[in-house]
Design a protein around this motif. Structure first.
Motif, mmCIF file in Angstrom:
data_model
loop_
_atom_site.group_PDB
_atom_site.id
_atom_site.type_symbol
_atom_site.label_atom_id
_atom_site.label_comp_id
_atom_site.label_asym_id
_atom_site.label_seq_id
_atom_site.Cartn_x
_atom_site.Cartn_y
_atom_site.Cartn_z
ATOM 1 N N GLN A 244 -7.170 10.528 5.577
ATOM 2 C CA GLN A 244 -6.326 10.984 6.167
ATOM 3 C C GLN A 244 -4.953 10.243 6.642
ATOM 4 O OE1 GLN A 244 -9.584 11.460 6.288
ATOM 5 N NE2 GLN A 244 -9.373 13.798 7.191
ATOM 6 N N THR A 245 -5.779 8.832 5.807
ATOM 7 C CA THR A 245 -5.836 7.437 6.570
ATOM 8 C C THR A 245 -4.375 7.599 4.823
ATOM 9 O OG1 THR A 245 -6.914 5.772 6.617
ATOM 10 C CG2 THR A 245 -5.543 4.636 5.764
ATOM 11 N N PHE A 246 -4.412 8.230 3.623
ATOM 12 C CA PHE A 246 -3.259 8.422 2.816
ATOM 13 C C PHE A 246 -2.466 8.566 3.339
ATOM 14 C CE2 PHE A 246 -1.795 9.959 -0.984
ATOM 15 C CZ PHE A 246 -1.718 8.853 -2.169
ATOM 16 N N GLY A 247 -2.483 10.336 3.933
ATOM 17 C CA GLY A 247 -1.561 10.396 4.173
ATOM 18 C C GLY A 247 -0.681 10.594 4.936
ATOM 19 N N ARG A 248 -1.276 9.617 6.330
ATOM 20 C CA ARG A 248 -0.369 8.417 6.923
ATOM 21 C C ARG A 248 0.192 7.870 6.275
ATOM 22 N NH1 ARG A 248 -4.613 9.047 10.393
ATOM 23 N NH2 ARG A 248 -5.200 6.981 9.603
ATOM 24 N N ILE A 249 0.021 6.641 5.507
ATOM 25 C CA ILE A 249 1.038 6.004 4.283
ATOM 26 C C ILE A 249 1.794 6.341 3.951
ATOM 27 C CG2 ILE A 249 0.490 4.543 2.576
ATOM 28 C CD1 ILE A 249 -2.173 3.973 3.637
ATOM 29 N N ILE A 250 1.157 7.754 2.819
ATOM 30 C CA ILE A 250 2.994 7.723 1.981
ATOM 31 C C ILE A 250 3.572 8.850 2.629
ATOM 32 C CG2 ILE A 250 1.593 11.193 2.218
ATOM 33 C CD1 ILE A 250 2.930 8.988 -1.106
ATOM 34 N N GLU A 251 2.963 9.390 3.841
ATOM 35 C CA GLU A 251 4.254 9.836 4.959
ATOM 36 C C GLU A 251 5.112 8.837 5.361
ATOM 37 O OE1 GLU A 251 4.981 12.710 9.490
ATOM 38 O OE2 GLU A 251 3.324 11.766 8.609
ATOM 39 N N GLU B 286 2.376 8.745 -10.413
ATOM 40 C CA GLU B 286 0.525 9.532 -11.459
ATOM 41 C C GLU B 286 0.436 11.427 -11.069
ATOM 42 O OE1 GLU B 286 -0.676 7.942 -14.016
ATOM 43 O OE2 GLU B 286 0.373 6.152 -13.366
ATOM 44 N N GLY B 287 1.288 11.645 -10.215
ATOM 45 C CA GLY B 287 0.277 13.425 -9.727
ATOM 46 C C GLY B 287 -1.012 13.304 -9.108
ATOM 47 N N MET B 288 -1.054 12.756 -8.824
ATOM 48 C CA MET B 288 -3.250 12.010 -7.797
ATOM 49 C C MET B 288 -2.563 13.378 -6.631
ATOM 50 S SD MET B 288 -4.754 9.212 -8.631
ATOM 51 C CE MET B 288 -4.639 8.275 -9.595
ATOM 52 N N TYR B 289 -3.658 14.308 -6.455
ATOM 53 C CA TYR B 289 -4.044 14.858 -5.039
ATOM 54 C C TYR B 289 -4.110 13.951 -3.985
ATOM 55 C CZ TYR B 289 -4.161 19.255 -7.612
ATOM 56 O OH TYR B 289 -3.542 20.575 -8.076
ATOM 57 N N GLN B 290 -4.031 14.229 -3.534
ATOM 58 C CA GLN B 290 -4.424 12.802 -1.875
ATOM 59 C C GLN B 290 -5.501 12.454 -1.771
ATOM 60 O OE1 GLN B 290 -3.236 13.449 2.167
ATOM 61 N NE2 GLN B 290 -0.559 14.419 1.525
ATOM 62 N N GLU B 291 -7.076 13.726 -1.923
ATOM 63 C CA GLU B 291 -8.026 12.633 -1.743
ATOM 64 C C GLU B 291 -8.414 11.789 -3.066
ATOM 65 O OE1 GLU B 291 -11.424 12.498 -0.394
ATOM 66 O OE2 GLU B 291 -10.321 14.151 -0.013
ATOM 67 N N GLU B 292 -7.434 12.134 -4.288
ATOM 68 C CA GLU B 292 -8.349 11.352 -5.404
ATOM 69 C C GLU B 292 -7.565 10.155 -5.098
ATOM 70 O OE1 GLU B 292 -7.689 11.669 -10.125
ATOM 71 O OE2 GLU B 292 -6.569 12.602 -9.162
ATOM 72 N N ALA B 293 -6.475 9.881 -4.938
ATOM 73 C CA ALA B 293 -4.986 8.510 -4.246
ATOM 74 C C ALA B 293 -6.493 7.748 -3.558
ATOM 75 C CB ALA B 293 -3.373 9.600 -4.189
ATOM 76 N N ASP C 93 0.956 -1.675 -0.573
ATOM 77 C CA ASP C 93 -0.228 0.556 0.327
ATOM 78 C C ASP C 93 1.402 1.506 0.032
ATOM 79 O OD1 ASP C 93 0.468 -0.712 2.556
ATOM 80 O OD2 ASP C 93 -1.218 -0.169 3.922
ATOM 81 N N GLU C 94 2.281 1.213 0.715
ATOM 82 C CA GLU C 94 3.083 2.700 0.644
ATOM 83 C C GLU C 94 3.312 2.792 -0.615
ATOM 84 O OE1 GLU C 94 4.669 2.752 4.890
ATOM 85 O OE2 GLU C 94 5.751 1.155 3.793
ATOM 86 N N TYR C 95 3.676 1.038 -1.390
ATOM 87 C CA TYR C 95 4.552 1.037 -3.126
ATOM 88 C C TYR C 95 3.270 2.141 -4.057
ATOM 89 C CZ TYR C 95 4.832 -0.397 -7.332
ATOM 90 O OH TYR C 95 5.033 -0.707 -9.075
ATOM 91 N N GLU C 96 1.926 2.108 -3.530
ATOM 92 C CA GLU C 96 0.805 2.763 -4.097
ATOM 93 C C GLU C 96 0.593 3.583 -4.700
ATOM 94 O OE1 GLU C 96 -2.445 2.070 -7.251
ATOM 95 O OE2 GLU C 96 -0.433 0.844 -7.176
ATOM 96 N N ALA C 97 0.735 3.885 -2.993
ATOM 97 C CA ALA C 97 0.404 6.006 -2.168
ATOM 98 C C ALA C 97 1.970 6.437 -3.333
ATOM 99 C CB ALA C 97 0.735 5.699 -1.056
ATOM 100 N N ILE C 98 2.552 5.919 -3.174
ATOM 101 C CA ILE C 98 3.797 6.174 -3.887
ATOM 102 C C ILE C 98 3.797 6.845 -5.745
ATOM 103 C CG2 ILE C 98 7.092 6.493 -4.656
ATOM 104 C CD1 ILE C 98 6.225 7.057 -2.214
ATOM 105 N N ARG C 99 2.966 5.814 -5.714
ATOM 106 C CA ARG C 99 2.848 5.353 -7.431
ATOM 107 C C ARG C 99 1.621 6.545 -7.701
ATOM 108 N NH1 ARG C 99 -0.053 3.700 -11.372
ATOM 109 N NH2 ARG C 99 -1.940 2.749 -9.332
ATOM 110 N N LEU C 100 0.939 6.694 -6.885
ATOM 111 C CA LEU C 100 -0.323 7.280 -6.847
ATOM 112 C C LEU C 100 0.032 9.046 -6.976
ATOM 113 C CD1 LEU C 100 -3.816 5.803 -5.856
ATOM 114 C CD2 LEU C 100 -2.504 5.854 -7.938
ATOM 115 N N ALA C 101 0.620 8.997 -5.984
ATOM 116 C CA ALA C 101 0.944 10.754 -5.699
ATOM 117 C C ALA C 101 2.205 10.907 -6.647
ATOM 118 C CB ALA C 101 0.821 10.542 -4.020
#
Length: 99
Positions: free
Chosen positions: A63-70, A47-54, A36-44
């Motif tokens: 909020q969960t996405f923000g924790r994962i990407i951090e 792919e340049g997605m905003y956190q809400e879209e990703a 899931d961290e790999y996917e978050a890196i790929r999307l944000a």
């Protein structure tokens, strides 16, 4: 504590193991980046997605996405700065099938 929600990912990386250039992995500390961290890196980041879209793409809250990407960013920085091996595996994920 609530159980972790299954996160949707679109695919697996072609390589699940990265080492510092020009050296063997012997003797290097290793850290794990979850799928899931790999996917978050790929999307944000790729792919340049905003956190809400990703987050929506992964089926989780912003909020969960923000924790994962951090967490992923900290691990990658640690690996680059401190010459650590990166292994990608694990995490509570399901394949979404979209690419």
């Amino acid at each position: 504590m609530r159980p972790k929600q299954c996160r949707k990912i679109c695919g697996s990386p072609e390589s699940r193991y990265f080492t510092p250039d020009g050296v063997s992995s012997d003797g290097f500390k290793e850290l794990v980046i979850t799928m899931d961290e790999y996917e978050a890196i790929r999307l944000a980041d790729l792919e340049g997605m905003y956190q809400e879209e990703a987050a929506c793409s992964m089926g989780i809250s912003r909020q969960t996405f923000g924790r994962i990407i951090e967490s992923a960013h900290l691990k990658i920085a640690d690996a680059i700065v401190n010459l650590k091996v990166i292994r990608i595996e694990g995490g509570r994920v399901s394949m979404d099938g979209k690419q």
